[in-house]
Motif scaffolding. Structure first.
Motif, PDB file in Angstrom:
ATOM      1  N   PHE A  69      48.097  39.606  48.814  1.00 56.88           N
ATOM      2  CA  PHE A  69      49.026  39.526  48.187  1.00 56.88           C
ATOM      3  C   PHE A  69      49.354  37.970  47.977  1.00 56.88           C
ATOM      4  O   PHE A  69      49.202  37.124  48.959  1.00 56.88           O
ATOM      5  CB  PHE A  69      50.271  40.502  48.245  1.00 56.88           C
ATOM      6  N   SER A  70      50.117  37.618  47.054  1.00 54.35           N
ATOM      7  CA  SER A  70      50.655  36.249  47.037  1.00 54.35           C
ATOM      8  C   SER A  70      51.915  36.478  46.229  1.00 54.35           C
ATOM      9  O   SER A  70      52.277  36.996  45.360  1.00 54.35           O
ATOM     10  CB  SER A  70      49.755  35.279  46.131  1.00 54.35           C
ATOM     11  N   ASN A  71      52.922  35.291  46.319  1.00 57.09           N
ATOM     12  CA  ASN A  71      54.116  35.375  45.541  1.00 57.09           C
ATOM     13  C   ASN A  71      54.466  33.864  45.488  1.00 57.09           C
ATOM     14  O   ASN A  71      54.102  33.069  46.706  1.00 57.09           O
ATOM     15  CB  ASN A  71      54.998  36.398  45.881  1.00 57.09           C
ATOM     16  N   GLY A  72      55.392  33.391  44.359  1.00 56.93           N
ATOM     17  CA  GLY A  72      55.562  31.962  44.466  1.00 56.93           C
ATOM     18  C   GLY A  72      56.642  31.863  43.377  1.00 56.93           C
ATOM     19  O   GLY A  72      56.952  32.899  42.507  1.00 56.93           O
ATOM     20  N   GLY A  73      56.918  30.550  43.126  1.00 53.94           N
ATOM     21  CA  GLY A  73      57.862  30.373  42.103  1.00 53.94           C
ATOM     22  C   GLY A  73      58.428  28.939  42.236  1.00 53.94           C
ATOM     23  O   GLY A  73      57.916  28.111  42.618  1.00 53.94           O
ATOM     24  N   GLY A 100      36.736  34.333  48.849  1.00 55.03           N
ATOM     25  CA  GLY A 100      37.284  34.086  47.443  1.00 55.03           C
ATOM     26  C   GLY A 100      38.385  34.682  46.994  1.00 55.03           C
ATOM     27  O   GLY A 100      39.018  34.168  46.160  1.00 55.03           O
ATOM     28  N   LEU A 101      38.908  35.263  47.705  1.00 50.63           N
ATOM     29  CA  LEU A 101      40.017  36.220  47.309  1.00 50.63           C
ATOM     30  C   LEU A 101      41.546  35.623  47.292  1.00 50.63           C
ATOM     31  O   LEU A 101      42.483  35.380  46.544  1.00 50.63           O
ATOM     32  CB  LEU A 101      40.490  37.409  48.315  1.00 50.63           C
ATOM     33  N   GLY A 102      41.593  34.244  48.317  1.00 52.72           N
ATOM     34  CA  GLY A 102      42.754  33.504  48.280  1.00 52.72           C
ATOM     35  C   GLY A 102      42.794  32.616  46.765  1.00 52.72           C
ATOM     36  O   GLY A 102      44.092  32.504  46.309  1.00 52.72           O
ATOM     37  N   LYS A 103      41.830  32.323  46.628  1.00 51.82           N
ATOM     38  CA  LYS A 103      41.627  31.354  45.367  1.00 51.82           C
ATOM     39  C   LYS A 103      42.310  32.319  44.111  1.00 51.82           C
ATOM     40  O   LYS A 103      43.155  31.883  43.005  1.00 51.82           O
ATOM     41  CB  LYS A 103      40.466  30.635  45.056  1.00 51.82           C
ATOM     42  N   LEU A 104      41.668  33.371  44.238  1.00 50.19           N
ATOM     43  CA  LEU A 104      42.137  34.312  42.978  1.00 50.19           C
ATOM     44  C   LEU A 104      43.463  34.701  42.974  1.00 50.19           C
ATOM     45  O   LEU A 104      44.048  35.113  41.840  1.00 50.19           O
ATOM     46  CB  LEU A 104      41.182  35.673  42.939  1.00 50.19           C
ATOM     47  N   LEU A 105      44.031  34.801  44.106  1.00 49.64           N
ATOM     48  CA  LEU A 105      45.404  35.212  44.181  1.00 49.64           C
ATOM     49  C   LEU A 105      46.345  33.810  43.918  1.00 49.64           C
ATOM     50  O   LEU A 105      47.541  34.108  43.601  1.00 49.64           O
ATOM     51  CB  LEU A 105      45.955  35.712  45.684  1.00 49.64           C
ATOM     52  N   LEU A 106      46.008  32.788  44.150  1.00 47.80           N
ATOM     53  CA  LEU A 106      46.572  31.594  43.777  1.00 47.80           C
ATOM     54  C   LEU A 106      46.619  31.400  42.301  1.00 47.80           C
ATOM     55  O   LEU A 106      47.778  30.819  41.814  1.00 47.80           O
ATOM     56  CB  LEU A 106      45.790  30.237  44.539  1.00 47.80           C
TER      57      LEU A 106
END
Length: 169
Positions: A69-73, A100-106
Motif C-alpha cells: 500500500f501507499s498513501n500521501g498528500g 516493480g510494485l513500489g513504483k506502481l504504488l507511487l
C-alpha cells in the motif's frame, strides 16, 4: 498485480502489510518491544480512520489479497516549503518487494498530487532502512536529517525530496 484506491474494507489487509513489513524491515533497527506491541487490530482501526480521510492505494495479488500500500498528500510539517507533497507511507510484503510494485504504488500518489498542482514531493525514511536506496534510484535527493526517538532509542530519519516528480514516472 492490481493497484487501486483503498476502501474501508481494505483496512485489515493494509494493517497486516504494515505490521508484517515493519517486523521484517525494521528488525534490529527499531526496538523489538515496539515491533512486538504492534497488532493487526490496533493498526486496522488506525487505517480505517486514515482511509476515510486520506488517499491510500493498495496493491492486490492475483488472489485479491493486499500485498502492499501507499498513501500521501500535502506535506505535513511546513518545514520544507519547496516540497508541497509528501509520500506518507509505502509498504510492501517482503516476498513482493523488488518486483516493480513500489513504483506502481507511487504513480497514483504522484497523479493525485499533480491534480492539486503539486509537483515536488518529499518522504521520510529511517537512515538504516535499506529501502532508502529505492528512493535514491528514483532520483530523490537527501535534503535533511531529523532525529526521532522510538522507545528511548535515537534514530535518524533522512528526508528525501524530488523537485519534480515527473522524473519518477
Amino acid at each position: 498485480m492490481k493497484i487501486r484506491k483503498a476502501t474501508l474494507t481494505d483496512a485489515k489487509g493494509v494493517a497486516k502489510v504494515q505490521v508484517d513489513s515493519w517486523r521484517t524491515t525494521y528488525k534490529n533497527i527499531v526496538p523489538d518491544k515496539y515491533l512486538n506491541q504492534m497488532t493487526y487490530e490496533s493498526r486496522e482501526q488506525k487505517w480505517k480512520d486514515i482511509i476515510s480521510k486520506e488517499t491510500v492505494y493498495v496493491a492486490e495479488n492475483n488472489a485479491g489479497e493486499v500485498v502492499g500500500f501507499s498513501n500521501g498528500g500535502k506535506e505535513r510539517t511546513g518545514k520544507y516549503p519547496n516540497y508541497k507533497g509528501e509520500l506518507y507511507a509505502i509498504y510492501i510484503l517482503m516476498e513482493y518487494q523488488r518486483k516493480g510494485l513500489g513504483k506502481l504504488l507511487l504513480e497514483p500518489i504522484i497523479e493525485d498530487l499533480k491534480q492539486q498542482n503539486i509537483f515536488a514531493m518529499m518522504v521520510l525514511v529511517l537512515e538504516k532502512n535499506s529501502s532508502r536506496l529505492f528512493y535514491e534510484s528514483l532520483g530523490a535527493k537527501k535534503i535533511d536529517t531529523v532525529e526521532i526517538d522510538i522507545l528511548g532509542k535515537k534514530l535518524n530519519e533522512l528526508v528525501y525530496g524530488w523537485e519534480n516528480t515527473a522524473i519518477i514516472i
